[in-house]
Design an enzyme around this catalytic site. Structure first.
Site, PDB file in Angstrom:
ATOM      1  N   GLU A   1       0.862  -0.994  -0.009  1.00  0.00           N
ATOM      2  CA  GLU A   1       0.114   0.056   0.221  1.00  0.00           C
ATOM      3  C   GLU A   1       0.897   1.327   0.086  1.00  0.00           C
ATOM      4  O   GLU A   1       1.936   1.532   0.683  1.00  0.00           O
ATOM      5  CB  GLU A   1      -0.819  -0.094   1.454  1.00  0.00           C
ATOM      6  CG  GLU A   1      -2.221  -0.232   0.849  1.00  0.00           C
ATOM      7  CD  GLU A   1      -3.169   0.709   0.289  1.00  0.00           C
ATOM      8  OE1 GLU A   1      -2.464   1.510  -0.370  1.00  0.00           O
ATOM      9  OE2 GLU A   1      -4.260   0.782   0.536  1.00  0.00           O
ATOM     10  N   ASP A   2       0.381   2.212  -0.524  1.00  0.00           N
ATOM     11  CA  ASP A   2       1.085   3.529  -0.541  1.00  0.00           C
ATOM     12  C   ASP A   2       0.761   4.093   0.883  1.00  0.00           C
ATOM     13  O   ASP A   2       1.914   4.526   1.353  1.00  0.00           O
ATOM     14  CB  ASP A   2       0.422   4.552  -1.746  1.00  0.00           C
ATOM     15  CG  ASP A   2      -1.091   4.787  -1.506  1.00  0.00           C
ATOM     16  OD1 ASP A   2      -1.700   4.103  -0.815  1.00  0.00           O
ATOM     17  OD2 ASP A   2      -1.482   5.213  -2.545  1.00  0.00           O
TER      18      ASP A   2
ATOM     19  N   ASP B   1      -4.400   5.848   6.054  1.00  0.00           N
ATOM     20  CA  ASP B   1      -4.701   6.943   6.503  1.00  0.00           C
ATOM     21  C   ASP B   1      -5.800   6.967   7.648  1.00  0.00           C
ATOM     22  O   ASP B   1      -5.493   6.422   8.755  1.00  0.00           O
ATOM     23  CB  ASP B   1      -5.536   7.467   5.206  1.00  0.00           C
ATOM     24  CG  ASP B   1      -5.969   8.976   5.754  1.00  0.00           C
ATOM     25  OD1 ASP B   1      -5.475   9.655   6.705  1.00  0.00           O
ATOM     26  OD2 ASP B   1      -6.654   9.448   4.879  1.00  0.00           O
TER      27      ASP B   1
ATOM     28  N   PHE C   1      -2.289  16.286   3.737  1.00  0.00           N
ATOM     29  CA  PHE C   1      -2.601  15.779   2.470  1.00  0.00           C
ATOM     30  C   PHE C   1      -1.270  15.617   1.650  1.00  0.00           C
ATOM     31  O   PHE C   1      -0.493  16.761   1.522  1.00  0.00           O
ATOM     32  CB  PHE C   1      -3.654  16.283   1.699  1.00  0.00           C
ATOM     33  CG  PHE C   1      -4.002  15.522   0.374  1.00  0.00           C
ATOM     34  CD1 PHE C   1      -4.736  14.363   0.608  1.00  0.00           C
ATOM     35  CD2 PHE C   1      -3.382  16.052  -0.848  1.00  0.00           C
ATOM     36  CE1 PHE C   1      -5.143  13.825  -0.508  1.00  0.00           C
ATOM     37  CE2 PHE C   1      -3.775  15.348  -1.776  1.00  0.00           C
ATOM     38  CZ  PHE C   1      -4.877  14.266  -1.884  1.00  0.00           C
TER      39      PHE C   1
ATOM     40  N   ARG D   1       1.384  11.816  -9.492  1.00  0.00           N
ATOM     41  CA  ARG D   1       2.058  10.531  -9.002  1.00  0.00           C
ATOM     42  C   ARG D   1       3.435  10.415  -9.408  1.00  0.00           C
ATOM     43  O   ARG D   1       4.023   9.752  -8.787  1.00  0.00           O
ATOM     44  CB  ARG D   1       1.346   9.482  -9.544  1.00  0.00           C
ATOM     45  CG  ARG D   1      -0.164   9.373  -9.547  1.00  0.00           C
ATOM     46  CD  ARG D   1      -0.884   8.184  -9.914  1.00  0.00           C
ATOM     47  NE  ARG D   1      -2.444   8.175 -10.007  1.00  0.00           N
ATOM     48  CZ  ARG D   1      -3.232   7.961  -8.903  1.00  0.00           C
ATOM     49  NH1 ARG D   1      -2.679   7.533  -7.771  1.00  0.00           N
ATOM     50  NH2 ARG D   1      -4.401   7.978  -9.034  1.00  0.00           N
TER      51      ARG D   1
END
Ligand code: 5GP
Length: 184
Positions: free
Chosen positions: A108-109, A112, A161, A174
């Site tokens: 996963e990036d 959150d 963010f 990205r």
């Protein structure tokens, strides 16, 4: 900060600052790959890249692995273009391989709220893998609403963010080699 990172800052003036440089990312990814190679020695794990955000992480991570492995891809959506989690996790693309009795590493990036990863782990457990672990590049711990069991974490970050290294804002940015924060 590398010359490339500096160049991107000039090219994209809306970036407020770099939170994690490309050098630090590459160093940490190599460390995680070494750890995974040690832990999975003698097995052939399947690394499942959660699209779209985790693709650079998967590519860099797998190139540093010293063990045999396979890769597969899943696409989920939990955001609808903005910066707030909707809490809704939709499977847009499922795995192509059978994970029964296999060792699975979800790549996963960012974690959150923790909703997406919990949903995915629950879903994949129903397919009876031998083991399932999570490798997340970023852990936004202060934003967590559901506890998440992370085995490999790159960096803990504050509740802001972020963009870059796979992470987008409205499908853009990205490509940045670092993790950055946009101007308010
Ligand atoms: P969670 O379900 O843990 O709240 O959210 C996980 C997903 O939300 C991530 O895979 C990522 O797509 C998106 N996300 C969460 N925080 C950020 C962020 O700071 N920047 C970007 N670009 N996406 C984020």
């Amino acid at each position: 900060m590398t010359f490339d990172d500096q160049e991107y800052l000039h090219r994209y003036p809306f970036i407020d600052r770099i939170l994690i440089t490309s050098e630090d990312i590459q160093l940490r990814v190599r460390q995680l790959a070494n750890e995974i190679s040690r832990d999975y020695e003698g097995t052939v794990p399947i690394l499942v890249c959660i699209l779209k955000g985790a693709y650079p992480f998967l590519a860099d991570l797998t190139r540093c692995l010293a063990i045999e492995h396979e890769v597969d891809f899943m696409a989920v959506s939990s955001y609808e273009g903005g910066t707030q989690s909707t809490g809704v996790v939709k499977i847009e693309k499922d795995l192509t391989c059978n994970i029964t009795n296999r060792d699975v590493i979800l790549v996963e990036d960012i974690i959150d709220t923790g909703l997406t990863i919990n949903h995915l782990v629950e879903l994949l457990r129903t397919r009876n893998p031998r083991s399932i672990r999570v490798a997340a590049l970023l852990d936004k711990k202060p934003a967590r609403t559901k506890e998440a069991d992370l085995h490999y974490t790159g960096f803990e970050i504050p509740k802001e963010f972020v963009i870059g290294y796979g992470l987008d804002y409205d499908e853009k940015y990205r490509n940045l080699p670092f993790i950055g924060i946009m101007k308010a």
